[in-house]
Scaffold this motif. Sequence first.
Motif, PDB file in Angstrom:
ATOM      1  N   LEU A 227       0.729  -1.140  -0.050  1.00  0.00           N
ATOM      2  CA  LEU A 227      -0.015  -0.026   0.185  1.00  0.00           C
ATOM      3  C   LEU A 227       0.831   1.179  -0.048  1.00  0.00           C
ATOM      4  O   LEU A 227       0.204   2.226   0.262  1.00  0.00           O
ATOM      5  N   ARG A 228       2.107   1.199  -0.234  1.00  0.00           N
ATOM      6  CA  ARG A 228       3.216   2.309  -0.476  1.00  0.00           C
ATOM      7  C   ARG A 228       2.451   3.406  -1.373  1.00  0.00           C
ATOM      8  O   ARG A 228       2.279   3.189  -2.424  1.00  0.00           O
ATOM      9  N   ALA A 230      -0.505   4.444  -1.525  1.00  0.00           N
ATOM     10  CA  ALA A 230      -1.843   4.203  -2.186  1.00  0.00           C
ATOM     11  C   ALA A 230      -2.726   5.362  -1.288  1.00  0.00           C
ATOM     12  O   ALA A 230      -2.521   5.833  -0.008  1.00  0.00           O
ATOM     13  N   ASP A 231      -3.752   5.711  -1.875  1.00  0.00           N
ATOM     14  CA  ASP A 231      -4.777   6.829  -1.478  1.00  0.00           C
ATOM     15  C   ASP A 231      -6.025   6.234  -0.534  1.00  0.00           C
ATOM     16  O   ASP A 231      -6.609   5.679  -1.399  1.00  0.00           O
ATOM     17  N   LEU A 232      -5.807   6.232   0.816  1.00  0.00           N
ATOM     18  CA  LEU A 232      -6.875   5.618   1.379  1.00  0.00           C
ATOM     19  C   LEU A 232      -7.877   6.640   1.981  1.00  0.00           C
ATOM     20  O   LEU A 232      -8.566   6.541   2.978  1.00  0.00           O
ATOM     21  N   GLN A 247       1.360  -1.279   6.976  1.00  0.00           N
ATOM     22  CA  GLN A 247       0.805  -0.927   5.753  1.00  0.00           C
ATOM     23  C   GLN A 247      -0.094   0.543   5.786  1.00  0.00           C
ATOM     24  O   GLN A 247       0.007   1.097   4.721  1.00  0.00           O
ATOM     25  N   ALA A 251       0.961   4.362   3.654  1.00  0.00           N
ATOM     26  CA  ALA A 251      -0.021   4.671   2.762  1.00  0.00           C
ATOM     27  C   ALA A 251      -0.614   6.254   3.280  1.00  0.00           C
ATOM     28  O   ALA A 251      -0.121   6.942   3.788  1.00  0.00           O
ATOM     29  N   ARG A 252      -1.718   6.751   2.129  1.00  0.00           N
ATOM     30  CA  ARG A 252      -1.955   8.056   2.595  1.00  0.00           C
ATOM     31  C   ARG A 252      -3.511   7.909   2.935  1.00  0.00           C
ATOM     32  O   ARG A 252      -4.207   7.282   2.527  1.00  0.00           O
TER      33      ARG A 252
END
Length: 269
Positions: A227-228, A230-232, A247, A251-252
């Motif tokens: 999830l590096r 990744a827009d969450l 994780q 992420a973001r």
Amino acid sequence: MRADCARCFGLCCVALPFTASADFARDKPAGRPCSHLRTDFGCGIHSRLRREGYRGCTVYDCFGAGQKVSQVTFAGRDWREEPGTAGEMFAVLPVMRHLHELLRHLAEALTLPAAAPVHGALRAAAERVERLTLAPAAELAALDVTPHRDAVNSLLLRASRLVRAAAPGGRGGRRDHRGADLMGARLRGADLRGASLRGALLVAADLSAADLSGADLRTADLIGADLRGADLRGADLTGSLFLTRAQLESARGDAATRLPAGLGRPAHW
């Protein structure tokens, strides 16, 4: 299965190598203490790791292996006072981390009501892995984790299928993205309930991160998903399976991102 750095001898700051990159400000070979490691084994820049170029440190999680090696395997003997323990202690850390990660996932699987048919096998596996963590240092350093990881992963997959089968539209694998390359994928607002994202690549591709903003990831299997970047933002991760702090740190997200119980919101969100 949570890191307690106050009871560890700064093992990850010594045993592990760093490579100068976006994650680490400089190179550091395995076995050499980080220049920021204090005499009390604390980090001198812990509150500003990201600003100082050590983002990689913020996403590392030993799952409690550090204190287990320090306080149990080596019974409180630290590598500074007893340098003869250093080599073996540093060799044991990655093995213990693998075992503790397995224990962490097994513990989660045992909380899932839908996985009740495999709870007995999960408990037996957890007992076997726990016994391995209590082995003498020499045995741990020589341990091949692969067969143990494969056996546990088979059980976790069975548990995952049972849970995802009960998800709306899940049917235990209808949406199977296991190991898929989803770099830069546009999944904004997607209904991913019951999906398998095991080992999926959701890492940012150049300037385009996987867009999972507003996505529904309840009961999605995220074990090993990258999830590096990744827009969450605004995503719903409550009830997602096998999600880890590391994780999330990579992420973001934002204040609207909903998280599973027990996983805190990263400070940089």
